[in-house]
Design a protein around this motif. Structure first.
Motif, PDB file in Angstrom:
ATOM      1  N   TYR A  44       0.869  -1.181   0.000  1.00  0.00           N
ATOM      2  CA  TYR A  44       0.000   0.000   0.000  1.00  0.00           C
ATOM      3  C   TYR A  44       0.903   1.227   0.000  1.00  0.00           C
ATOM      4  CZ  TYR A  44      -4.585   2.130   1.110  1.00  0.00           C
ATOM      5  OH  TYR A  44      -5.778   2.817   1.069  1.00  0.00           O
ATOM      6  N   SER A  47      -2.336   6.013  -0.595  1.00  0.00           N
ATOM      7  CA  SER A  47      -3.785   5.842  -0.541  1.00  0.00           C
ATOM      8  C   SER A  47      -4.513   7.034  -1.141  1.00  0.00           C
ATOM      9  CB  SER A  47      -4.239   5.631   0.909  1.00  0.00           C
ATOM     10  OG  SER A  47      -4.294   6.873   1.592  1.00  0.00           O
ATOM     11  N   SER A  48      -5.770   6.839  -1.442  1.00  0.00           N
ATOM     12  CA  SER A  48      -6.582   7.937  -1.974  1.00  0.00           C
ATOM     13  C   SER A  48      -6.776   9.022  -0.927  1.00  0.00           C
ATOM     14  CB  SER A  48      -7.940   7.407  -2.458  1.00  0.00           C
ATOM     15  OG  SER A  48      -8.571   6.638  -1.448  1.00  0.00           O
ATOM     16  N   ILE A  86      -2.472  -1.036  -8.859  1.00  0.00           N
ATOM     17  CA  ILE A  86      -3.916  -0.940  -8.635  1.00  0.00           C
ATOM     18  C   ILE A  86      -4.229   0.425  -8.047  1.00  0.00           C
ATOM     19  CG2 ILE A  86      -4.214  -3.422  -8.351  1.00  0.00           C
ATOM     20  CD1 ILE A  86      -4.378  -2.953  -5.315  1.00  0.00           C
ATOM     21  N   GLY A  87      -5.462   0.864  -8.231  1.00  0.00           N
ATOM     22  CA  GLY A  87      -5.890   2.172  -7.771  1.00  0.00           C
ATOM     23  C   GLY A  87      -6.372   3.008  -8.943  1.00  0.00           C
ATOM     24  N   ASP A  88      -6.809   4.204  -8.649  1.00  0.00           N
ATOM     25  CA  ASP A  88      -7.285   5.120  -9.693  1.00  0.00           C
ATOM     26  C   ASP A  88      -6.081   5.855 -10.266  1.00  0.00           C
ATOM     27  OD1 ASP A  88      -8.584   6.816 -11.377  1.00  0.00           O
ATOM     28  OD2 ASP A  88      -9.630   7.945  -9.800  1.00  0.00           O
ATOM     29  N   ALA A 118      -0.120  -0.421  -4.727  1.00  0.00           N
ATOM     30  CA  ALA A 118      -1.416   0.255  -4.649  1.00  0.00           C
ATOM     31  C   ALA A 118      -1.164   1.753  -4.599  1.00  0.00           C
ATOM     32  CB  ALA A 118      -2.175  -0.208  -3.410  1.00  0.00           C
ATOM     33  N   TYR A 121      -4.955   4.473  -4.199  1.00  0.00           N
ATOM     34  CA  TYR A 121      -5.892   3.370  -3.983  1.00  0.00           C
ATOM     35  C   TYR A 121      -6.648   3.570  -2.679  1.00  0.00           C
ATOM     36  CZ  TYR A 121      -7.907  -1.149  -2.994  1.00  0.00           C
ATOM     37  OH  TYR A 121      -8.806  -2.141  -2.706  1.00  0.00           O
ATOM     38  N   SER A 123     -10.152   1.320  -0.951  1.00  0.00           N
ATOM     39  CA  SER A 123     -11.155   0.297  -1.226  1.00  0.00           C
ATOM     40  C   SER A 123     -12.537   0.903  -1.451  1.00  0.00           C
ATOM     41  CB  SER A 123     -11.196  -0.708  -0.074  1.00  0.00           C
ATOM     42  OG  SER A 123     -11.904  -1.868  -0.445  1.00  0.00           O
ATOM     43  N   GLU A 126     -12.530   2.098  -4.959  1.00  0.00           N
ATOM     44  CA  GLU A 126     -12.564   0.954  -5.879  1.00  0.00           C
ATOM     45  C   GLU A 126     -13.980   0.384  -5.979  1.00  0.00           C
ATOM     46  OE1 GLU A 126     -10.230  -3.311  -6.346  1.00  0.00           O
ATOM     47  OE2 GLU A 126     -10.670  -2.546  -4.347  1.00  0.00           O
ATOM     48  N   ASP A 158      -9.989  -3.874  -9.182  1.00  0.00           N
ATOM     49  CA  ASP A 158      -8.639  -3.613  -9.697  1.00  0.00           C
ATOM     50  C   ASP A 158      -7.785  -4.873  -9.671  1.00  0.00           C
ATOM     51  OD1 ASP A 158      -9.503  -1.021  -9.820  1.00  0.00           O
ATOM     52  OD2 ASP A 158      -8.240  -0.285  -8.191  1.00  0.00           O
ATOM     53  N   THR A 159      -8.124  -5.798  -8.789  1.00  0.00           N
ATOM     54  CA  THR A 159      -7.333  -7.012  -8.579  1.00  0.00           C
ATOM     55  C   THR A 159      -7.896  -8.211  -9.343  1.00  0.00           C
ATOM     56  OG1 THR A 159      -8.666  -7.415  -6.593  1.00  0.00           O
ATOM     57  CG2 THR A 159      -6.546  -6.289  -6.293  1.00  0.00           C
TER      58      THR A 159
END
Length: 222
Positions: A44, A47-48, A86-88, A118, A121, A123, A126, A158-159
């Motif tokens: 991680y 994070s967003s 993964i993530g935006d 990530a 990212y 959750s 997502e 994403d996964t």
């Protein structure tokens, strides 16, 4: 990967020094994981919610990420590591997105281990994106709402091509998931350690995996 800032504060250093030490811990984890039989390692990285941090710290973190990709990708490739993100990613700067794409393309056929970063990212984000996609498909008539099940959701995460995590490790003494892989980690075993991320090493990861090996995983079946 938590505790970079606290590691630096304890030593009266700027937070960036802690983040730089955190990158060294990433390198140790990536080198150690395959020796323990780990097939997928997800970190991680950003994070967003991390956008709420001071702008200079965010800039430093993004700079470290660029440096990591530019300096480590060749070595990762030589060692057979496949990279995934993964993530935006649309929320990241264009040059960084280009670097991510180049890293993924270069390493896509590697099989020793998959390293997932990530980035931007969360959750909640997502799952919101998944719900929006399902709702759009239902409105367009290409998806029957009655057909929406767990598999339909997982196919849009994403996964999508990754296995669910078996073990989730949180460093620095915090005992919460902090919006990380909430759907995917439904049956993950959790290990919390007081060790700050910059101090996390091969022995730390080995101890966590050893603890995982003692768990009785029942998946609600008994």
């Amino acid at each position: 990967m938590d505790g970079n800032g606290r590691w630096a504060k304890k030593r009266h250093l700027p937070r960036l020094a802690g983040h730089r030490k955190g990158v060294e811990a990433v390198r140790r984890a990536v080198e150690t994981a395959p020796t323990l039989g780990i097939e997928v390692l997800t970190l991680y990285a950003f994070s967003s919610e991390n956008w709420r941090r001071p702008a200079d710290e965010v800039s430093d973190l993004m700079g470290l990420l660029r440096h990591y990709l530019r300096t480590e990708i060749a070595e990762l490739h030589r060692n057979g590591i496949r990279m995934r993100f993964i993530g935006d990613l649309s929320g990241l700067n264009g040059d960084l997105v280009t670097l991510l794409g180049e890293a993924a393309e270069l390493t896509r056929d590697n099989t020793k281990m998959t390293l997932v970063l990530a980035l931007n990212y969360g959750s909640h984000d997502e799952l919101t994106r998944v719900v929006r996609e399902l709702a759009t498909a239902a409105l367009e008539g290409t998806l029957d709402p009655a057909a929406i099940d767990a598999a339909a959701i997982e196919a849009r995460l994403d996964t999508v091509d990754l296995p669910p995590p078996d073990l989730l490790i949180r460093t620095s003494g915090e005992q919460r998931l902090s919006n990380f892989l909430l759907w995917q980690a439904a049956y993950a075993e959790l290990v919390f350690t007081d060790e700050l991320w910059p101090d996390f090493n091969a022995a730390s990861l080995t101890a966590a995996v050893t603890a995982f090996g003692t768990r009785d995983r029942r998946y609600g079946g008994r």
